[in-house]
Design a protein around this motif. Structure first.
Motif, short mmCIF file in Angstrom:
data_model
loop_
_atom_site.label_atom_id
_atom_site.label_comp_id
_atom_site.label_asym_id
_atom_site.label_seq_id
_atom_site.Cartn_x
_atom_site.Cartn_y
_atom_site.Cartn_z
N LEU A 38 65.93 -46.73 -38.29
CA LEU A 38 64.63 -47.57 -37.38
C LEU A 38 63.68 -48.06 -38.32
N ILE A 39 63.26 -47.80 -39.61
CA ILE A 39 62.43 -48.74 -40.22
C ILE A 39 63.42 -50.24 -40.10
N LYS A 40 64.06 -49.65 -41.07
CA LYS A 40 65.57 -50.81 -41.33
C LYS A 40 65.86 -52.04 -40.05
N GLN A 41 65.71 -51.27 -39.06
CA GLN A 41 66.28 -51.55 -37.91
C GLN A 41 64.36 -53.00 -37.26
N CYS A 42 63.63 -52.09 -37.85
CA CYS A 42 61.93 -52.64 -37.36
C CYS A 42 62.39 -53.93 -38.37
N ILE A 43 62.81 -54.18 -39.29
CA ILE A 43 62.76 -54.98 -40.72
C ILE A 43 63.35 -56.29 -40.07
N ILE A 44 65.01 -55.31 -39.78
CA ILE A 44 65.63 -56.89 -39.22
C ILE A 44 65.22 -57.44 -37.80
N ALA A 45 64.66 -56.93 -37.41
CA ALA A 45 64.06 -57.92 -36.34
C ALA A 45 63.06 -58.90 -36.46
N PHE A 46 61.67 -57.98 -37.15
CA PHE A 46 61.39 -58.91 -37.74
C PHE A 46 61.62 -59.74 -38.23
N LYS A 47 62.46 -60.24 -38.85
CA LYS A 47 62.99 -61.39 -39.87
C LYS A 47 63.86 -62.33 -39.17
N LYS A 48 64.28 -61.26 -38.22
CA LYS A 48 65.08 -62.19 -37.31
C LYS A 48 64.12 -64.03 -36.51
N ASN A 50 60.53 -63.82 -37.37
CA ASN A 50 59.76 -64.03 -38.50
C ASN A 50 60.37 -65.19 -39.78
N GLY A 51 61.19 -64.90 -39.94
CA GLY A 51 62.23 -65.26 -41.45
C GLY A 51 61.89 -64.69 -42.76
N LYS A 52 62.23 -64.49 -43.92
CA LYS A 52 62.66 -63.81 -44.70
C LYS A 52 60.66 -63.12 -45.18
N ILE A 53 61.07 -62.08 -45.72
CA ILE A 53 60.26 -61.08 -45.89
C ILE A 53 59.95 -61.48 -47.77
N GLU A 54 58.80 -61.33 -47.85
CA GLU A 54 58.89 -61.59 -49.50
C GLU A 54 58.05 -60.89 -50.51
#
Length: 57
Positions: A38-48, A50-54
């Motif tokens: 679930l956390i990984k899915q949240c990260i994927i959605a966020f990156k899609k 807002n862009g790359k997470i540094e």
């Protein structure tokens, strides 16, 4: 070499925990693996959206 995993404590309502357990079992996962997914899915959605997470090393 496998990366070291970080341990985290999550406090949730008992009903939420029971529902998570049900969903995890439905998909053949442990509760921990379900939360990880679930956390990984949240990260994927966020990156899609807002862009790359540094992150710093």
């Amino acid at each position: 070499m496998k990366k070291e995993e970080t341990k985290s404590t999550v406090r949730v309502h008992p009903d939420t925990s029971q529902k998570l357990k049900y969903i995890a079992e439905y998909y053949g996962r442990s509760q921990n693996k379900q939360l990880d997914w679930l956390i990984k899915q949240c990260i994927i959605a966020f990156k899609k959206q807002n862009g790359k997470i540094e992150i710093s090393p």
